[in-house]
Design a protein around this motif. Structure first.
Motif, PDB file in Angstrom:
ATOM      1  N   ILE A   1       0.856  -1.162   0.000  1.00  0.00           N
ATOM      2  CA  ILE A   1       0.000   0.000   0.000  1.00  0.00           C
ATOM      3  C   ILE A   1       0.899   1.222   0.000  1.00  0.00           C
ATOM      4  N   THR A   2       0.728   2.068  -0.973  1.00  0.00           N
ATOM      5  CA  THR A   2       1.530   3.290  -1.049  1.00  0.00           C
ATOM      6  C   THR A   2       0.611   4.490  -0.978  1.00  0.00           C
ATOM      7  N   ILE A   3       0.907   5.377  -0.076  1.00  0.00           N
ATOM      8  CA  ILE A   3       0.134   6.596   0.107  1.00  0.00           C
ATOM      9  C   ILE A   3       1.021   7.758  -0.298  1.00  0.00           C
ATOM     10  N   THR A   4       0.533   8.556  -1.193  1.00  0.00           N
ATOM     11  CA  THR A   4       1.290   9.712  -1.658  1.00  0.00           C
ATOM     12  C   THR A   4       0.581  10.970  -1.181  1.00  0.00           C
ATOM     13  N   TYR A   5       1.328  11.911  -0.673  1.00  0.00           N
ATOM     14  CA  TYR A   5       0.741  13.209  -0.385  1.00  0.00           C
ATOM     15  C   TYR A   5       1.789  14.272  -0.619  1.00  0.00           C
ATOM     16  N   CYS A   6       1.580  14.965  -1.705  1.00  0.00           N
ATOM     17  CA  CYS A   6       2.622  15.874  -2.164  1.00  0.00           C
ATOM     18  C   CYS A   6       2.095  17.283  -2.431  1.00  0.00           C
ATOM     19  N   ASN A   7       0.847  17.536  -2.178  1.00  0.00           N
ATOM     20  CA  ASN A   7       0.267  18.853  -2.418  1.00  0.00           C
ATOM     21  C   ASN A   7      -0.259  19.433  -1.120  1.00  0.00           C
ATOM     22  N   PHE A   8      -0.512  20.726  -1.135  1.00  0.00           N
ATOM     23  CA  PHE A   8      -1.074  21.353   0.054  1.00  0.00           C
ATOM     24  C   PHE A   8      -1.996  22.484  -0.338  1.00  0.00           C
ATOM     25  N   TYR A   9      -2.829  22.878   0.594  1.00  0.00           N
ATOM     26  CA  TYR A   9      -3.733  24.007   0.444  1.00  0.00           C
ATOM     27  C   TYR A   9      -3.505  24.946   1.616  1.00  0.00           C
ATOM     28  N   SER A  10      -3.824  26.182   1.431  1.00  0.00           N
ATOM     29  CA  SER A  10      -3.861  27.133   2.534  1.00  0.00           C
ATOM     30  C   SER A  10      -5.044  28.062   2.296  1.00  0.00           C
ATOM     31  N   THR A  99      -5.241   3.259  10.371  1.00  0.00           N
ATOM     32  CA  THR A  99      -5.020   1.912  10.883  1.00  0.00           C
ATOM     33  C   THR A  99      -5.771   0.896  10.022  1.00  0.00           C
ATOM     34  N   LYS A 100      -5.435  -0.365  10.215  1.00  0.00           N
ATOM     35  CA  LYS A 100      -6.069  -1.471   9.470  1.00  0.00           C
ATOM     36  C   LYS A 100      -6.065  -1.170   7.972  1.00  0.00           C
ATOM     37  N   LEU A 101      -4.878  -0.861   7.449  1.00  0.00           N
ATOM     38  CA  LEU A 101      -4.738  -0.475   6.046  1.00  0.00           C
ATOM     39  C   LEU A 101      -5.309  -1.511   5.091  1.00  0.00           C
ATOM     40  N   SER A 102      -5.920  -1.008   4.038  1.00  0.00           N
ATOM     41  CA  SER A 102      -6.395  -1.871   2.955  1.00  0.00           C
ATOM     42  C   SER A 102      -5.964  -1.239   1.634  1.00  0.00           C
ATOM     43  N   LEU A 103      -6.051  -1.985   0.556  1.00  0.00           N
ATOM     44  CA  LEU A 103      -5.657  -1.466  -0.748  1.00  0.00           C
ATOM     45  C   LEU A 103      -6.441  -0.211  -1.116  1.00  0.00           C
ATOM     46  N   SER A 104      -7.668  -0.091  -0.630  1.00  0.00           N
ATOM     47  CA  SER A 104      -8.478   1.083  -0.950  1.00  0.00           C
ATOM     48  C   SER A 104      -7.938   2.366  -0.310  1.00  0.00           C
ATOM     49  N   ASP A 105      -6.958   2.251   0.580  1.00  0.00           N
ATOM     50  CA  ASP A 105      -6.339   3.439   1.175  1.00  0.00           C
ATOM     51  C   ASP A 105      -5.248   4.027   0.283  1.00  0.00           C
ATOM     52  N   SER A 106      -4.888   3.335  -0.789  1.00  0.00           N
ATOM     53  CA  SER A 106      -3.886   3.856  -1.722  1.00  0.00           C
ATOM     54  C   SER A 106      -4.484   5.032  -2.478  1.00  0.00           C
ATOM     55  N   ALA A 107      -3.976   6.218  -2.219  1.00  0.00           N
ATOM     56  CA  ALA A 107      -4.523   7.443  -2.790  1.00  0.00           C
ATOM     57  C   ALA A 107      -3.523   8.568  -2.559  1.00  0.00           C
ATOM     58  N   VAL A 108      -3.827   9.738  -3.091  1.00  0.00           N
ATOM     59  CA  VAL A 108      -3.065  10.940  -2.772  1.00  0.00           C
ATOM     60  C   VAL A 108      -3.797  11.633  -1.627  1.00  0.00           C
ATOM     61  N   TYR A 109      -3.069  11.957  -0.561  1.00  0.00           N
ATOM     62  CA  TYR A 109      -3.643  12.593   0.625  1.00  0.00           C
ATOM     63  C   TYR A 109      -3.213  14.054   0.668  1.00  0.00           C
ATOM     64  N   PHE A 110      -4.132  14.909   1.092  1.00  0.00           N
ATOM     65  CA  PHE A 110      -3.892  16.348   1.158  1.00  0.00           C
ATOM     66  C   PHE A 110      -4.136  16.843   2.577  1.00  0.00           C
ATOM     67  N   CYS A 111      -3.267  17.719   3.048  1.00  0.00           N
ATOM     68  CA  CYS A 111      -3.501  18.423   4.297  1.00  0.00           C
ATOM     69  C   CYS A 111      -3.860  19.868   3.934  1.00  0.00           C
ATOM     70  N   ALA A 112      -4.699  20.474   4.751  1.00  0.00           N
ATOM     71  CA  ALA A 112      -5.132  21.835   4.476  1.00  0.00           C
ATOM     72  C   ALA A 112      -5.290  22.610   5.770  1.00  0.00           C
ATOM     73  N   LEU A 113      -5.050  23.908   5.702  1.00  0.00           N
ATOM     74  CA  LEU A 113      -5.170  24.807   6.846  1.00  0.00           C
ATOM     75  C   LEU A 113      -6.224  25.855   6.526  1.00  0.00           C
ATOM     76  N   ARG A 114      -7.169  26.037   7.431  1.00  0.00           N
ATOM     77  CA  ARG A 114      -8.159  27.102   7.281  1.00  0.00           C
ATOM     78  C   ARG A 114      -8.103  27.976   8.523  1.00  0.00           C
ATOM     79  N   ALA A 115      -7.778  29.230   8.325  1.00  0.00           N
ATOM     80  CA  ALA A 115      -7.662  30.166   9.448  1.00  0.00           C
ATOM     81  C   ALA A 115      -8.991  30.824   9.736  1.00  0.00           C
ATOM     82  N   ALA A 116      -9.177  31.242  10.995  1.00  0.00           N
ATOM     83  CA  ALA A 116     -10.407  31.913  11.414  1.00  0.00           C
ATOM     84  C   ALA A 116     -10.494  33.283  10.799  1.00  0.00           C
TER      85      ALA A 116
END
Length: 116
Positions: A1-10, A99-116
């Motif tokens: 299972i490979t998880i890629t996360y290479c982009n970000f938002y602000s 946790t309990k990784l499965s093949l369906s978790d293979s995706a690109v993951y994004f983190c994002a920050l939203r300020a008040a």
């Protein structure tokens, strides 16, 4: 299972400099195992939310969860993620543990920050 996360938002509603970026570009794990993704961030806002999303090829972003920090408290997790996805926030980083990784978790993951 490979998880890629290479982009970000602000996201910022005010004139502040906010930034968020991933700490690794690829994370791998075994089926039924776990992985932790991490993004570093900086903000001058007193309240903010840190979001996690994922995206499968040729599909729209899928919301996973957010966690409030500073003067913005609270959190929310999508129904599909409640059992296996957890987030933590410190003063300069956010993590997403899957946790309990499965093949369906293979995706690109994004983190994002939203300020008040």
């Amino acid at each position: 299972i490979t998880i890629t996360y290479c982009n970000f938002y602000s996201f910022s509603a005010a004139v502040h400099c906010d930034s968020i970026s991933p700490q690794q570009t690829k994370v791998s794990g075994e089926e039924e195992g776990s992985v932790t993704l991490q993004c570093s961030y900086s903000t001058s806002n007193a309240g903010y939310r840190l979001y996690w999303y994922r995206q499968y090829p040729h599909r729209p972003l899928q919301y996973i969860l957010y966690k409030g920090a500073g003067t913005w408290s609270g959190d929310h997790t999508a129904d599909f993620a409640k059992d296996r996805f957890r987030s933590a926030v410190s003063g300069s980083s956010t993590t997403l543990r899957i946790t309990k990784l499965s093949l369906s978790d293979s995706a690109v993951y994004f983190c994002a920050l939203r300020a008040a």
